[in-house]
Every structure is written in structure tokens, then in C-alpha cells.
Scaffold this motif. Structure first.
Motif, PDB file in Angstrom:
ATOM      1  N   LYS A 168      -4.520  -9.411  -3.477  1.00  0.00           N
ATOM      2  CA  LYS A 168      -3.911  -8.347  -2.674  1.00  0.00           C
ATOM      3  C   LYS A 168      -2.421  -8.593  -2.472  1.00  0.00           C
ATOM      4  O   LYS A 168      -1.630  -7.657  -2.349  1.00  0.00           O
ATOM      5  CB  LYS A 168      -4.628  -8.246  -1.324  1.00  0.00           C
ATOM      6  CG  LYS A 168      -4.301  -6.944  -0.612  1.00  0.00           C
ATOM      7  CD  LYS A 168      -4.792  -6.898   0.815  1.00  0.00           C
ATOM      8  CE  LYS A 168      -4.217  -5.664   1.489  1.00  0.00           C
ATOM      9  NZ  LYS A 168      -4.393  -5.695   2.940  1.00  0.00           N
ATOM     10  N   ALA A 169      -2.029  -9.862  -2.406  1.00  0.00           N
ATOM     11  CA  ALA A 169      -0.616 -10.186  -2.199  1.00  0.00           C
ATOM     12  C   ALA A 169       0.267  -9.633  -3.316  1.00  0.00           C
ATOM     13  O   ALA A 169       1.451  -9.427  -3.129  1.00  0.00           O
ATOM     14  CB  ALA A 169      -0.444 -11.694  -2.089  1.00  0.00           C
ATOM     15  N   LEU A 197      -0.018  -6.718  -4.566  1.00  0.00           N
ATOM     16  CA  LEU A 197      -0.068  -5.254  -4.557  1.00  0.00           C
ATOM     17  C   LEU A 197       1.315  -4.614  -4.540  1.00  0.00           C
ATOM     18  O   LEU A 197       1.623  -3.757  -5.374  1.00  0.00           O
ATOM     19  CB  LEU A 197      -0.901  -4.786  -3.352  1.00  0.00           C
ATOM     20  CG  LEU A 197      -1.036  -3.287  -3.174  1.00  0.00           C
ATOM     21  CD1 LEU A 197      -1.681  -2.654  -4.391  1.00  0.00           C
ATOM     22  CD2 LEU A 197      -1.866  -2.966  -1.921  1.00  0.00           C
ATOM     23  N   ILE A 198       2.160  -5.043  -3.592  1.00  0.00           N
ATOM     24  CA  ILE A 198       3.452  -4.369  -3.449  1.00  0.00           C
ATOM     25  C   ILE A 198       4.345  -4.598  -4.674  1.00  0.00           C
ATOM     26  O   ILE A 198       4.881  -3.639  -5.234  1.00  0.00           O
ATOM     27  CB  ILE A 198       4.131  -4.778  -2.125  1.00  0.00           C
ATOM     28  CG1 ILE A 198       3.300  -4.233  -0.961  1.00  0.00           C
ATOM     29  CG2 ILE A 198       5.559  -4.261  -2.044  1.00  0.00           C
ATOM     30  CD1 ILE A 198       3.661  -4.819   0.383  1.00  0.00           C
ATOM     31  N   PRO A 199       4.497  -5.850  -5.149  1.00  0.00           N
ATOM     32  CA  PRO A 199       5.284  -6.017  -6.376  1.00  0.00           C
ATOM     33  C   PRO A 199       4.732  -5.206  -7.556  1.00  0.00           C
ATOM     34  O   PRO A 199       5.507  -4.680  -8.356  1.00  0.00           O
ATOM     35  CB  PRO A 199       5.178  -7.522  -6.659  1.00  0.00           C
ATOM     36  CG  PRO A 199       4.924  -8.140  -5.339  1.00  0.00           C
ATOM     37  CD  PRO A 199       4.095  -7.153  -4.578  1.00  0.00           C
ATOM     38  N   VAL A 207      -0.483   1.352   1.887  1.00  0.00           N
ATOM     39  CA  VAL A 207       0.752   0.646   1.547  1.00  0.00           C
ATOM     40  C   VAL A 207       1.777   1.609   0.942  1.00  0.00           C
ATOM     41  O   VAL A 207       2.942   1.620   1.317  1.00  0.00           O
ATOM     42  CB  VAL A 207       0.437  -0.527   0.588  1.00  0.00           C
ATOM     43  CG1 VAL A 207       1.683  -1.028  -0.097  1.00  0.00           C
ATOM     44  CG2 VAL A 207      -0.242  -1.647   1.355  1.00  0.00           C
TER      45      VAL A 207
END
Lengths: 250, 468
Positions: A33-34, A36-38, A72
Motif C-alpha cells: 500500500k505504501a 500507492l501514491i508514487p 487517495v
């Protein structure tokens, strides 16, 4: 130009840039999940926006529930949900840039294309977005041209006047290769120069520099404070000529 | 301020006022080879790239590193100024399992442009600093969170990290010592709130950037619920110089309570805006007039924000005498913050400035708590109403009332950051607001009806009382 997906896509069908990116950073995180944003940012760079289908595929790829992916996307302003033009024109209008004339650029863009903020121009080239502080406050008004695609290219364009902005937009629309080159904006004698050399304060579309000018005309050498020019005369002859012309009038 | 010592001015050494820069000689050094071969400022002048970390790995225990940084008095450069060494000592030593270092490069405060130049111009100094910090706190993994708009910083730092991995400076066997040290550049996605430390951790975890309740403090339970130390890019980048040259080199600069050097970024109504690394305690007048070229011709200083848009505005030319350190700025009626100096001259209308700042905070409020989410929007609406010609004198009281409802009552510091500048503007520049209000049709209609209750002098007084 990348294909815009309009159907459910298998994570394996995501462009190589995105799947390779995930493979490249996977060992650095204790969970998926970490990433996800990148990963969403990679998709944003590639497509210019993140459609529901792509978001769903990224969710499957990273094993994050679709609801969390949407949460997000909804929160972060750099991830856009609607399609954009080939170039996103991200114009800052926080105080320094407002003071520096961001509103005039915005009005000019809207008048030139008849399209508001967030819309795509008729030629499909541009989407203007108003963004909050880009932290380039010494170069107002500050904006970024973000060219989406396989070879995502971000370019700062700062200290812009309406005339320069217009010229850059026209050059980009015409597909000129050097449209986003560093351009000359203005120049004055440097205040409180440290020594007797010919110090000037040079303002270009990238930055504001303390510079030393040596010689004149075609043989002029520009020694800049950031050491970023390199061989200006060969790398950016147009800028060199513009500085030389302005130096004559100084 | 003796003349004759070098100062870094936008990357060029100038024989100017006193500061001696730790960044000296390192601007524009992006490649590993350059970083290793060129000398940073050290007393014995030996070339020094990655010398400090090797010294640390071979000769220093984590406690010794923390003691050295504590002795240097290094204070966090992100805004709050918390002592870095003390922060490092908060990590529980007996913790089993991973610990993390998270570097805050989410530079988003209006007026600030310092971290990006460290990441772009000397990325190796940041990596070396991170390795020293990892050794001190016993971490094996660093996340460097950089705001998404800094594409150049992200790319250049990532390239530098790859160079280090290729050479064995990072990885599972750092410099052959068997230590594991990993460094990951993590991109943000356009949210100012992620500069708040716990929001940044939420964002690294892949969630919405909402702040988390403290305690537990991140040093006990941070990213991925493991002990995490969060430092600003600039604080971490100071570590190699402190180890190399010793704590005494650092404390010899600046003031007693704010030792060392600080990058100040100057923007707004000055002739040569830019960034400089200065000693703490340098008077603001020297920074504005000597480094930034002074005000534009024919203008006078109206107000000055020393630390970015979150800090109160100092009124008038008294600002020039304020020493630029944590204590001096507080005594001068503001804060040092992230050392982002915004200069406002007499052509600037304070109501317009505050409308813009309120717009920024209204846009960037994460929405988690009500005082900030609603209050920032109300502040924006009231400023907009005043500028649209619909203001009344009561709006000044109303603004202070709303600020009282946000300040110290919001979940994270973003609420305070939104409220402080507006309070300072209403209290210190009421004439700007009154000038707009006296032109407003609504105020004049109320006055004609005999209801234009609050006189200009009256509302100024009320504002002062409410503040106390």
C-alpha cells in the motif's frame, strides 16, 4: 500518445513504465500500500490523469481495495480524474505569484483559447490548472509545463510576462523543439555587487541569477551563479544573443 | 559584523559579511565523484565527501553521534526549531524490529525555497547526513518524502541514490562494514498538509494525508507503526559538516541559543530575491538590504514576514533591526519558521495578501478537524467580502473571533498557521481593512441608517482586547 483505456484493464496490461516502477521500488517498503501514491503519480505522468479503470488496475496490482485508491486520488491535488491536454500548465497563484502577475497570465490563457481552468483547449494541447505554492517564490509568476506520456517532461517556466507566455504557448502548439528553452526576461545591474566585475542580475524563464558578463557581443561570456548554464553560446544560442543585446542597452 | 569573510550568494562565494557557509563549495556538486573529490568547508581543508559517515561507522557509537549533534546545538530547520540531537535520543534503544528515518522534503510553505536547492545541488550531502542519522538511531531504512511538484529534486536525488547503491555506499553492506542502510525517495502528490510530520507518515503509508494523534509520538510509533525520526532536509544536510568539523565549529557560528547557519529564502518586493546561507542572528536589515539588493526603488518597507506565510507580519522598518534567530524573531513579534522571508513594501494592500493566504490554507486544509476546515473558509469569505466592497467594521471583530476559534483548537499546526498571519494583519494593519470597509456600500448604508456601529477606532481597540 498513450492509449486512454475505457474498459476494465488487467494490471498486467498497465504500461511498462508503471509495472517496472513498482518492481523497482518494491523491496524498499514493508507493504504494497505504501507504493500507492508514487504509483498513481507514475500513472498521472503517463496518462495526464488517472481514470477509474487505471485506478482499479493499480489497486489490483498493489492489492489495495478500490475504495482506498479512490480516497487517495480524491485527496491529492496532483492526481487528476478528468482527462487533460498534452501539456498541463500548472500556474501558481499563491501570494508571490499573484503579486508577480499570475492573474494576467490566467486571463490571457482564457481569452486566447476560450477555455477555463481545467478544460482542454480545442487543439488538445493544453489544460490550465491553478495550483497552490510551487515554492519557487523568487521567480513569480511561476508555472510548470508538464508534458504527459512515455517520456514525461516537466519544465519550469518562471518570471513570465504575458508576451513570453503567449510566445511559449504558440511555439509549443507549433511543435517547435526549443519552445521551452530558457528565455530572457530582463536584466539590471546587480545591487551590492561583491567586486568590480560587470555584475548583473539576470532574470530568465528558469531563475533569477547573479551573473558576471565578460566581453561583449558574440564573444560575450556569461558566468552564472548557479553554474547551470554550461556552454551557453552552444547550448542556448538564442538566450546568449538575447543577453548580449540587453547588455548593450544596460 | 566584520567584513571580509566569504558568504554563499546563490552559489557564488562573495567577500561580504560574516557568515561562513557549511554549504560552501558544495553547490552544483551533483555527481558522486565531484562530491568525493572536492573539499567542503572543514578546518583542516581535506576533501571530504562521505568522509564523515566512514568516520562514524568505524569510530563512533550511536550515542557518541547523538552527543556530538546535541553538543552542536543543531535545531530543526523545518519550522519548530526542536533540537535535532535530542529528537534522535527519543528512539527506544531496546526496540526490536525495524526503525525508520523519514526526511521531510515536502517544502510547501509559501515563500520557502531552500530544501529543493539542497536536493538538486548537493544531493550527496543529504544522503550522507541520512546515513549518519540512521547510524545514530539504529535505522536501516530512510524515506525521503519530497513534494510531487519538485520533479527535478526527485530525479536528481534519485540519481544520486542510485550512484550510491552502485558503489556500495548504500545497500546491505555499507562501506564493507556489514551495516544495512537503504534510502528511498518517496514522492508526494500535492498536499501542503503532508509537511506536517504525522500527515507525512500517513502519506508514506499510502493513505490520505491526515495528521495522527500524538501521543504516541512518531519516535515511539511512527511510519508503519514503528519508531520513526522525522527531520527536515536541511537539518539532515547539516550532519556531515558537524561530524567532520566538530560541534565546536557549529557552535562558533550563530547565537548562543540558535547556533550554526540557516538557509534563508527572500522573496517579495526586493530587487534581487534569492536564497543565502547565513549565520543565525544576522539582522534582517542586512539580509534584505545587502544580500537581496534592498527594496524596489522609491519604496518603503510596510511589513515583513520572517518565516513564511504561517508567521505573523512584523510592521514597518523596525523589522530591519530584528536579529534573524529563533529568539530574536519571537521578540520582534513573529517567528523564524522555515526562514522564508516575504518582504512587503508600501504598495502592498494587506487585505489582499491575507485573502490570498486564507485561500491557500482553505485549499490546503485536510478537512480532518472542524476549526481548521470551516475557519479557514470563513476567513477567506470575509476577506473576499471586504475586497468585493461588502465589508463592515464588525468583520474585524468577526475575523478575530474566528481566529480565536481556530488557534490552539485545531488538530494540527495548520490551523495555527492559517490564523497567526491574519491576526497580525488585523491587529497591526487595521487601517488597510478600514480603508476598504469605508468604501463599502454595505458599511455606508448601515451608517446612513444609524447602524454603522463600530467606529474605526473602536474596532481597533476591540481587536486588541480580544487578542489578550
Amino acid at each position: 500518445m498513450p492509449e486512454l483505456h475505457t474498459r476494465d484493464i488487467n494490471p498486467a496490461e498497465l504500461p511498462k513504465q508503471i509495472t517496472d516502477f513498482v518492481k523497482g521500488i518494491a523491496t524498499q517498503y514493508p507493504n504494497t500500500k505504501a507504493m500507492l501514491i508514487p504509483t498513481l503519480i507514475e500513472a498521472q505522468k503517463y496518462y495526464g490523469h488517472v481514470s477509474d479503470e487505471v485506478a482499479m488496475a493499480i489497486g489490483r496490482l498493489l492489492k489495495v481495495p478500490y475504495g482506498e485508491v479512490e480516497a487517495v486520488i480524491d485527496f491529492y491535488t496532483m492526481i487528476l480524474q478528468k482527462p487533460t491536454g498534452e501539456y498541463i500548465v500548472g500556474l501558481c497563484d499563491t501570494w508571490n505569484c499573484e503579486w508577480g502577475g499570475a492573474a494576467a497570465l490566467k486571463e490571457h490563457f482564457i481569452a486566447k483559447y476560450g477555455k477555463g481552468v481545467g478544460e482542454i483547449t480545442d487543439d488538445g494541447k493544453f489544460t490550465l490548472l491553478m495550483v497552490e505554492c510551487l515554492c519557487d517564490c523568487h521567480n513569480p509568476p511561476s508555472l510548470q509545463f508538464l508534458q504527459r506520456g512515455e517520456h514525461f517532461t516537466p519544465t519550469w517556466s518562471n518570471n513570465l510576462t504575458v508576451e513570453l507566455f503567449d510566445a511559449i504557448l504558440d511555439d509549443l502548439a507549433a511543435g517547435r523543439a526549443d519552445a521551452l528553452r530558457e528565455r530572457f526576461v530582463r536584466m539590471e545591474r546587480k545591487q551590492n555587487a561583491p567586486d568590480d566585475r560587470n555584475w548583473v542580475w539576470l532574470v530568465t524563464t528558469r531563475n533569477q541569477y547573479p551573473c558576471v558578463l565578460e566581453g561583449s557581443g558574440d564573444a560575450m561570456k556569461v558566468i552564472d551563479g548557479f553554474g547551470k548554464f554550461g556552454d551557453l553560446k552552444n547550448d542556448n544560442p538564442a538566450l546568449h544573443a538575447e543577453i548580449a543585446a540587453a547588455a548593450k542597452e544596460l | 559584523m566584520a567584513k571580509g569573510n566569504p558568504i554563499l550568494m546563490n552559489g557564488i562565494r562573495h567577500e561580504c559579511i560574516t557568515p561562513v557557509s557549511a554549504l560552501d563549495n558544495e553547490i552544483g556538486i551533483r555527481s558522486l565523484a565531484d562530491y568525493e573529490s572536492k573539499a567542503r568547508y572543514v578546518p583542516d581543508g581535506k576533501p571530504g565527501g562521505y568522509r564523515a559517515i566512514q568516520h562514524v561507522l568505524n569510530n563512533m557509537s550511536p550515542e557518541q553521534v547523538i552527543d556530538e549533534v546535541k553538543a552542536s546545538g543543531l535545531r530543526g530547520k523545518g519550522g519548530a526549531g526542536f533540537p535535532t540531537g535530542l529528537k534522535w535520543s527519543f528512539v527506544p534503544k531496546d526496540h526490536l524490529g525495524p526503525k525508520y528515518l523519514a526526511i521531510n522534503g515536502d517544502e510547501g510553505e509559501p515563500g520557502t525555497f531552500k530544501d529543493r536547492y539542497i536536493m538538486e545541488d548537493c544531493p550527496h550531502r543529504l544522503i550522507e547526513g541520512a546515513m549518519i542519522a540512521m547510524h545514530a538511531i539504529g535505522a536501516e531504512q530512510t524515506y525521503c518524502y519530497i513534494r510531487g511538484e519538485f520533479y527535478d529534486s526527485l530525479r536528481l536525488l534519485d540519481e544520486a541514490v542510485k550512484e550510491c547503491y552502485a558503489k556500495g555506499y548504500l545497500g546491505d553492506n555499507v562501506f564493507g562494514t556489514g551495516r544495512r542502510m537503504h534510502f528511498q525517495v518517496h514522492t508526494g502528490a500535492g498536499a501542503y498538509i503532508c509537511g506536517e510530520e504525522t500527515s507525512m507518515l500517513s502519506s508514506i503509508e499510502g493513505s490520505r494525508g491526515h495528521p495522527k494523534m500524538k501521543p504516541p509520538f512518531p519516535a515511539i510509533e511512527g511510519v508503519f507503526r514503528k519508531p520513526t525520526i522525522i527531520n527536515n532536509v536541511e537539518s539532515i544536510a547539516c550532519a556531515p559538516a558537524i561530524i567532520d568539523a566538530g560541534a565546536g565549529w557549529f557552535t562558533a557560528r550563530g547565537t548562543e541559543k540558535s547556533p550554526g547557519v540557516k538557509i534563508v529564502s527572500v522573496s517579495g518586493c526586493v530587487r534581487n530575491p534569492g536564497w543565502w546561507e547565513i549565520e543565525y542572528g544576522t539582522p534582517i536589515g542586512v539580509i534584505v538590504n545587502e544580500l537581496a539588493g534592498g527594496l524596489l526603488p522609491g519604496r518603503k518597507l510596510k511589513g515583513l514576514i520572517p518565516g513564511g506565510s504561517s508567521c505573523p507580519v512584523i510592521k514597518g522598518e523596525a523589522a530591519f533591526d530584528v536579529p534573524f534567530d529563533y529568539e530574536g524573531c519571537v521578540a520582534g513579534g513573529s517567528m523564524l519558521g522555515s526562514a522564508a522571508m516575504i518582504v512587503l513594501d508600501d504598495s502592498i494592500d494587506m487585505v489582499g495578501v491575507m485573502r490570498n493566504f486564507s485561500k491557500f490554507y482553505a485549499h490546503e486544509s485536510c478537512g480532518k478537524c472542524t476549526p481548521c476546515r470551516e475557519g479557514t473558509r470563513w476567513m477567506l469569505q470575509i476577506h473576499q467580502r471586504i475586497l468585493d466592497g461588502g465589508g463592515t467594521m464588525e468583520d474585524l471583530d468577526l475575523l478575530i473571533d474566528i481566529i480565536n476559534g481556530i488557534e490552539a483548537k485545531s488538530f494540527c499546526p495548520l490551523g495555527d498557521a492559517a490564523a497567526w498571519p491574519v491576526r497580525s494583519a488585523v491587529e497591526r494593519f487595521p487601517e488597510d481593512y478600514i480603508a476598504w470597509i469605508e468604501k463599502s456600500s454595505r458599511f455606508n448604508a448601515l451608517k446612513a441608517d444609524g447602524n454603522g456601529s463600530a467606529s474605526p477606532a473602536g474596532s481597533e481597540e476591540t481587536a486588541g482586547v480580544e487578542a489578550n
